[in-house]
Every structure is written in structure tokens, then in C-alpha cells.
Design a protein around this motif. Structure first.
Motif, mmCIF file in Angstrom:
data_model
loop_
_atom_site.group_PDB
_atom_site.id
_atom_site.type_symbol
_atom_site.label_atom_id
_atom_site.label_comp_id
_atom_site.label_asym_id
_atom_site.label_seq_id
_atom_site.Cartn_x
_atom_site.Cartn_y
_atom_site.Cartn_z
ATOM 1 N N THR A 1 4.183 13.075 0.724
ATOM 2 C CA THR A 1 4.499 12.430 -0.552
ATOM 3 C C THR A 1 4.777 13.456 -1.641
ATOM 4 O OG1 THR A 1 3.118 10.522 0.029
ATOM 5 C CG2 THR A 1 3.646 10.833 -2.301
ATOM 6 N N ALA A 2 3.989 14.532 -1.664
ATOM 7 C CA ALA A 2 4.110 15.536 -2.730
ATOM 8 C C ALA A 2 5.241 16.529 -2.495
ATOM 9 C CB ALA A 2 2.786 16.288 -2.880
ATOM 10 N N PHE A 3 5.429 16.980 -1.243
ATOM 11 C CA PHE A 3 6.344 18.088 -0.985
ATOM 12 C C PHE A 3 7.446 17.784 0.030
ATOM 13 C CE2 PHE A 3 2.145 19.927 -2.021
ATOM 14 C CZ PHE A 3 2.482 20.598 -3.190
ATOM 15 N N GLY A 4 7.383 16.642 0.677
ATOM 16 C CA GLY A 4 8.403 16.297 1.654
ATOM 17 C C GLY A 4 8.017 16.721 3.062
ATOM 18 N N VAL B 1 0.843 -1.196 0.000
ATOM 19 C CA VAL B 1 0.000 0.000 0.000
ATOM 20 C C VAL B 1 0.878 1.246 0.000
ATOM 21 C CG1 VAL B 1 -1.878 -1.188 1.180
ATOM 22 C CG2 VAL B 1 -0.196 0.063 2.518
ATOM 23 N N SER B 2 0.366 2.318 -0.587
ATOM 24 C CA SER B 2 1.088 3.587 -0.572
ATOM 25 C C SER B 2 0.928 4.255 0.789
ATOM 26 C CB SER B 2 0.542 4.514 -1.660
ATOM 27 O OG SER B 2 -0.779 4.932 -1.336
ATOM 28 N N LEU B 3 1.709 5.313 1.016
ATOM 29 C CA LEU B 3 1.610 6.037 2.289
ATOM 30 C C LEU B 3 0.229 6.659 2.432
ATOM 31 C CD1 LEU B 3 3.244 6.820 4.793
ATOM 32 C CD2 LEU B 3 3.948 8.905 3.609
ATOM 33 N N THR B 4 -0.322 7.182 1.337
ATOM 34 C CA THR B 4 -1.662 7.766 1.391
ATOM 35 C C THR B 4 -2.710 6.705 1.692
ATOM 36 O OG1 THR B 4 -1.003 9.480 -0.181
ATOM 37 C CG2 THR B 4 -3.366 9.110 0.125
ATOM 38 N N GLU B 5 -2.608 5.524 1.047
ATOM 39 C CA GLU B 5 -3.551 4.437 1.310
ATOM 40 C C GLU B 5 -3.457 3.949 2.747
ATOM 41 O OE1 GLU B 5 -3.766 2.369 -3.139
ATOM 42 O OE2 GLU B 5 -2.163 1.837 -1.732
ATOM 43 N N ALA B 6 -2.227 3.856 3.250
ATOM 44 C CA ALA B 6 -2.049 3.448 4.642
ATOM 45 C C ALA B 6 -2.668 4.472 5.586
ATOM 46 C CB ALA B 6 -0.561 3.270 4.949
ATOM 47 N N GLY B 7 -2.521 5.762 5.234
ATOM 48 C CA GLY B 7 -3.132 6.808 6.052
ATOM 49 C C GLY B 7 -4.643 6.682 6.090
ATOM 50 N N PRO C 1 -4.315 10.903 6.281
ATOM 51 C CA PRO C 1 -4.248 10.924 4.814
ATOM 52 C C PRO C 1 -3.800 12.256 4.240
ATOM 53 C CG PRO C 1 -6.532 10.976 5.546
ATOM 54 C CD PRO C 1 -5.701 10.714 6.765
ATOM 55 N N ALA C 2 -4.228 13.378 4.857
ATOM 56 C CA ALA C 2 -3.877 14.691 4.315
ATOM 57 C C ALA C 2 -2.373 14.939 4.408
ATOM 58 C CB ALA C 2 -4.642 15.792 5.054
ATOM 59 N N PHE C 3 -1.799 14.679 5.570
ATOM 60 C CA PHE C 3 -0.364 14.924 5.709
ATOM 61 C C PHE C 3 0.457 13.826 5.049
ATOM 62 C CE2 PHE C 3 -1.890 18.003 8.716
ATOM 63 C CZ PHE C 3 -0.986 19.050 8.563
ATOM 64 N N GLY C 4 -0.119 12.617 4.911
ATOM 65 C CA GLY C 4 0.557 11.605 4.108
ATOM 66 C C GLY C 4 0.702 12.062 2.664
ATOM 67 N N GLN D 1 -0.265 16.914 17.336
ATOM 68 C CA GLN D 1 -0.233 15.656 18.095
ATOM 69 C C GLN D 1 -0.321 14.448 17.171
ATOM 70 O OE1 GLN D 1 -3.288 15.351 21.104
ATOM 71 N NE2 GLN D 1 -3.164 13.125 21.155
ATOM 72 N N PHE D 2 -1.263 14.479 16.219
ATOM 73 C CA PHE D 2 -1.459 13.306 15.379
ATOM 74 C C PHE D 2 -0.508 13.263 14.194
ATOM 75 C CE2 PHE D 2 -5.067 12.699 18.010
ATOM 76 C CZ PHE D 2 -5.259 11.332 17.995
ATOM 77 N N VAL D 3 -0.007 14.389 13.763
ATOM 78 C CA VAL D 3 1.047 14.351 12.757
ATOM 79 C C VAL D 3 2.279 13.669 13.349
ATOM 80 C CG1 VAL D 3 2.663 15.754 11.421
ATOM 81 C CG2 VAL D 3 0.233 16.323 11.419
ATOM 82 N N ALA D 4 2.643 14.068 14.568
ATOM 83 C CA ALA D 4 3.805 13.466 15.219
ATOM 84 C C ALA D 4 3.582 11.989 15.501
ATOM 85 C CB ALA D 4 4.126 14.211 16.516
ATOM 86 N N ALA D 5 2.414 11.651 16.066
ATOM 87 C CA ALA D 5 2.161 10.257 16.427
ATOM 88 C C ALA D 5 2.044 9.359 15.199
ATOM 89 C CB ALA D 5 0.884 10.167 17.264
ATOM 90 N N THR D 6 1.417 9.869 14.135
ATOM 91 C CA THR D 6 1.190 9.050 12.943
ATOM 92 C C THR D 6 2.468 8.791 12.171
ATOM 93 O OG1 THR D 6 -1.073 9.890 12.731
ATOM 94 C CG2 THR D 6 -0.087 8.894 10.772
ATOM 95 N N PHE D 7 3.328 9.805 12.048
ATOM 96 C CA PHE D 7 4.474 9.683 11.155
ATOM 97 C C PHE D 7 5.815 9.581 11.871
ATOM 98 C CE2 PHE D 7 1.145 11.837 8.680
ATOM 99 C CZ PHE D 7 1.023 10.916 7.648
ATOM 100 N N ALA D 8 5.808 9.476 13.208
ATOM 101 C CA ALA D 8 7.073 9.392 13.937
ATOM 102 C C ALA D 8 7.886 8.174 13.507
ATOM 103 C CB ALA D 8 6.806 9.350 15.447
ATOM 104 N N VAL D 9 7.271 6.984 13.555
ATOM 105 C CA VAL D 9 8.003 5.768 13.204
ATOM 106 C C VAL D 9 8.398 5.788 11.732
ATOM 107 C CG1 VAL D 9 7.787 3.260 12.958
ATOM 108 C CG2 VAL D 9 6.963 4.389 15.040
#
Length: 399
Positions: free
Chosen positions: A356-359, A38-44, A349-352, A219-227
Motif C-alpha cells: 500500500t505504501a510503496f508498491g 475493508v482495506s488491504l491491510t485490514e484484510a491482511g 499485514p506487513a506486506f499488505g 511462500q506466503f507473500v506469493a500465496a497471499t497476494f497472487a490473486v
């Protein structure tokens, strides 16, 4: 009543078990990408499914807690959460799996709506910040449990086996609630109860809901993408990244307690909440700048964001219940949690897609706007006016 502390402990356990599922799924993103392609967006989108279920059910569960009591609502939701999550693990295909996660998330919303209400019902105003701070440690503790177990189980046995752990824990927690929790006493219900959304605190409550929702962003940007960040951008292994996040969640849990005691000492909840919002802004900027520079500042900013961004939750919840009053606290907490989880659901999904698009640097700079707006919206003056007796809606004080 000495048993109130035991009830508080059970409330923390109940919330931690559902949090390990609701907010722990992002720790399985590397395994899902590797094993299912799955892509990062799909996983999100997949990890947002239980949050969508949560979002749809919070106010209804809150109304049920107002009417039928906290014990029944919490136990029913926990047992249903565990059973539905276990059933979802056997559904074929990612779409059906996501639908199963959505239904399990809707069941888990009962704990978000009722566990805070039962804690607030047993503690007086002078202890309420501490009590709710302790209760709010449940989410980072649940995240810590997920971070310590799900990546390891996912890497060795796959996502299905990993998610069987929170499913079983939810069932056990439901039984514990039935055995231990006692609903707090309530004053006689008047024939007509005025909605706080039509009374004096309306503007303050609505601003509080909006500010709290915005503060969920970092909070959720950090928690979702930390790992994922540590694995893809810094070359860490998923297990090592999960261990770091697990340790940091314990520090974040302690931060919630400190924030609660701080609010008890200063006699208000929203002044400290605004300070925390500013600090969350600083951490997101540091993470973004550190990533641009490729320096240690990126990991330091990420760690600081994981700690700081979770410390305001208890303050917002306590202030919401105090403004809403004893007959509307469940529904008001449901509205509060709905706004927060709406942002949380969109964040993955939004920040995923942004990453993906801008880093990461651009995405993190966008995320920094959320605590900035939250600091501006936090109704510090409104809370002080109400505390001084202007159109205040009092919460019943328990012994």
C-alpha cells in the motif's frame, strides 16, 4: 505394513482440508474488499487470525501427540476446526468473525503437529523423504482446492457460503482419521528423555527452525497476494486468477515430492533445502523486476515463486524429526511449525502495508531478503556432522 500408505493418504487429506481454510482465506480478499469495504491491510489482519490461533497452539498439540498418540489428536482437532469455523460464520461483525477464525485456527494446529509425526513414524529413513514429500503436498493441494472454489463461491454467494466448504471438509476428514489412522508403534519410553534442545543437535535444530521460518516469507507473500496482484495490477478476473493459482499449486505439490526423493538419493535434507532457498530468491527478484518493467516477467516470476517457495517444507520437517528423535518429534515439529507460521502471520499485514505504501516492486524486493538469509542459515554442515555420528540423535526406524 501395507496400511501405512493408506495412513499417509489420510494424513494428506487431513492436512489439505485444514490448509484450504488456514491458507485459503487470502483468495477471498477481493470479495471482502468489495462487499465489506475493508482495506488491504485490514484484510491482511483478518486472514492472519487463523494463523495466530495456529501459532499459539502448535507446541501444545505436538506435546499431546507425543503423549497420547497421533490419531486422537488429529481427529479431535479436525472435528473442532470444522465446528468452530462453522460457528464463526454466524458471528456478527469483523472483530468477532476474526476471533472465531482464530479459535478455528488453533484447533487446526493439531493436524500440523500430528500428521507429519504419524507419517514419519511409519516410514524408514530411506523412504522418509519421499513419504514426507508426499505428505507435504497437502498444503499446495489445499491451497489449490481453495483457489479453485473459494473465489467462485465468494463471488456468487459471499464469504460465508464459501467458508462453509472447508468447515464441512474438516468434519469429514476428522471422521476419516478415526476410521483409518493407526498410531505407529513406539519403543519403550525411558524414565528420562533428554531434550534435543539441550543435547548436541541444539545449534543445528535452532538454525534449522530459523532458516525454515525465513523461507516461509516468499511462500506466503506469493500465496497471499497472487490473486490480488493479478486482479489489481494485471486486470485479471478473480476467477481466472484463482484458476491459475490452483493449477500452479498442483505443480508445487509435485515439486515437494521431487525434493523429498532428491533428499533420499543424496542422503541429506538440508543441502537440497539450501539450493531451493537460492532459487526462491531468484523468483522474487524476477517478480519484482518484471513488475517494474510491466512485462510478462512479473507473472512468470509470480508463478515460479508459487512453485519453488513451497518445495522446501518437507525437507525441513523431515530433518527436524530426524534430529529430535521419536520422543520429541511432536514438540520439535510444533516448534518448527510455530516459527514458520509466525512469519506467515506477520507476512500478510506487513506486506499488505508495504504494498500500500510503496508498491509491489519494493515489497517484493524486501521479501527477497528472506530466502537469502534462509540460505545462509541452513545448517548443511551441522546435519552432515550429525549424520556421520557426532552427537547424533537417532530416530527409530520403522519396518
Amino acid at each position: 505394513m501395507a496400511r501405512r500408505w493408506l495412513i499417509l493418504v489420510v494424513g494428506v487429506v487431513a492436512q489439505a482440508t485444514t490448509s484450504s481454510f488456514l491458507y485459503g482465506l487470502p483468495f477471498l480478499i477481493p470479495e471482502l474488499r468489495a462487499s465489506h469495504g475493508v482495506s488491504l491491510t485490514e484484510a491482511g489482519l483478518l486472514v492472519s487470525a487463523p494463523l495466530l490461533g495456529l501459532l499459539c497452539a502448535l507446541v501444545a498439540w505436538g506435546a499431546a501427540a507425543d503423549r497420547y498418540g497421533e490419531r486422537l489428536v488429529m481427529a479431535a482437532g479436525l472435528l473442532a476446526n470444522g465446528v468452530l469455523l462453522a460457528a464463526a460464520l454466524f458471528l456478527p461483525g469483523l472483530v468477532l468473525f476474526g476471533c472465531g477464525l482464530l479459535l478455528a485456527g488453533a484447533a487446526g494446529a493439531s493436524v500440523n503437529a500430528a500428521s507429519g509425526r504419524v507419517v514419519l513414524g511409519w516410514f524408514s529413513a530411506r523412504e522418509r523423504g519421499l513419504a514426507m514429500g508426499l505428505r507435504q503436498t497437502a498444503q499446495p493441494l489445499g491451497l489449490g482446492l481453495a483457489a479453485a472454489t473459494l473465489p467462485v463461491l465468494g463471488e456468487r454467494f459471499g464469504a460465508v457460503v464459501a467458508l462453509a466448504l472447508p468447515a464441512g471438509l474438516c468434519v469429514l476428514a476428522g471422521v476419516l482419521v478415526l476410521v483409518v489412522v493407526v498410531d505407529p508403534p513406539r519403543p519403550p519410553r525411558p524414565a528420562v528423555t533428554s531434550s534435543p534442545y539441550r543435547a548436541g543437535p541444539r545449534a543445528t535444530l535452532l538454525r534449522l527452525h530459523a532458516a525454515s521460518a525465513l523461507l516461509v516469507g516468499p511462500q506466503f507473500v506469493a500465496a497471499t497476494f497472487a490473486v490480488t496482484f493479478l486482479v489489481s495490477e494485471r486486470g485479471w478476473s478473480p476467477v481466472d486468477a484463482g484458476r491459475l493459482v490452483a493449477v500452479v499449486q498442483v505443480v508445487g505439490a509435485a515439486g515437494r515430492i521431487v525434493a523429498g526423493v532428491w533428499s533420499d538419493r543424496v542422503g541429506n535434507r538440508l543441502g537440497p533445502m539450501r539450493v531451493i532457498a537460492v532459487l526462491a530468491l531468484v523468483t522474487m527478484v524476477a517478480w519484482s523486476v518484471g513488475d517494474v518493467l510491466g512485462s510478462w516477467l512479473a507473472v512468470a516470476g509470480l508463478v515460479a515463486a508459487l512453485v519453488v517457495s513451497v518445495t522446501d517444507n518437507g525437507l525441513g520437517f523431515t530433518a527436524t524429526a530426524e534430529l529430535a528423535g521419536p520422543f520429541w518429534a511432536g514438540r520439535a515439529l510444533g516448534v518448527q511449525n510455530t516459527g514458520q507460521n509466525a512469519v506467515a502471520m506477520v507476512a500478510a499485514p506487513a506486506f499488505g502495508a508495504l504494498i500500500t505504501a510503496f508498491g509491489y516492486p519494493v515489497a517484493l524486493a524486501v521479501a527477497a531478503v528472506f530466502p537469502l538469509a534462509g540460505a545462509v542459515l541452513t545448517p548443511v554442515a551441522g546435519e552432515r556432522r550429525l549424520a556421520a555420528g557426532v552427537d547424533a540423535v537417532e530416530v527409530e526406524v520403522r519396518p
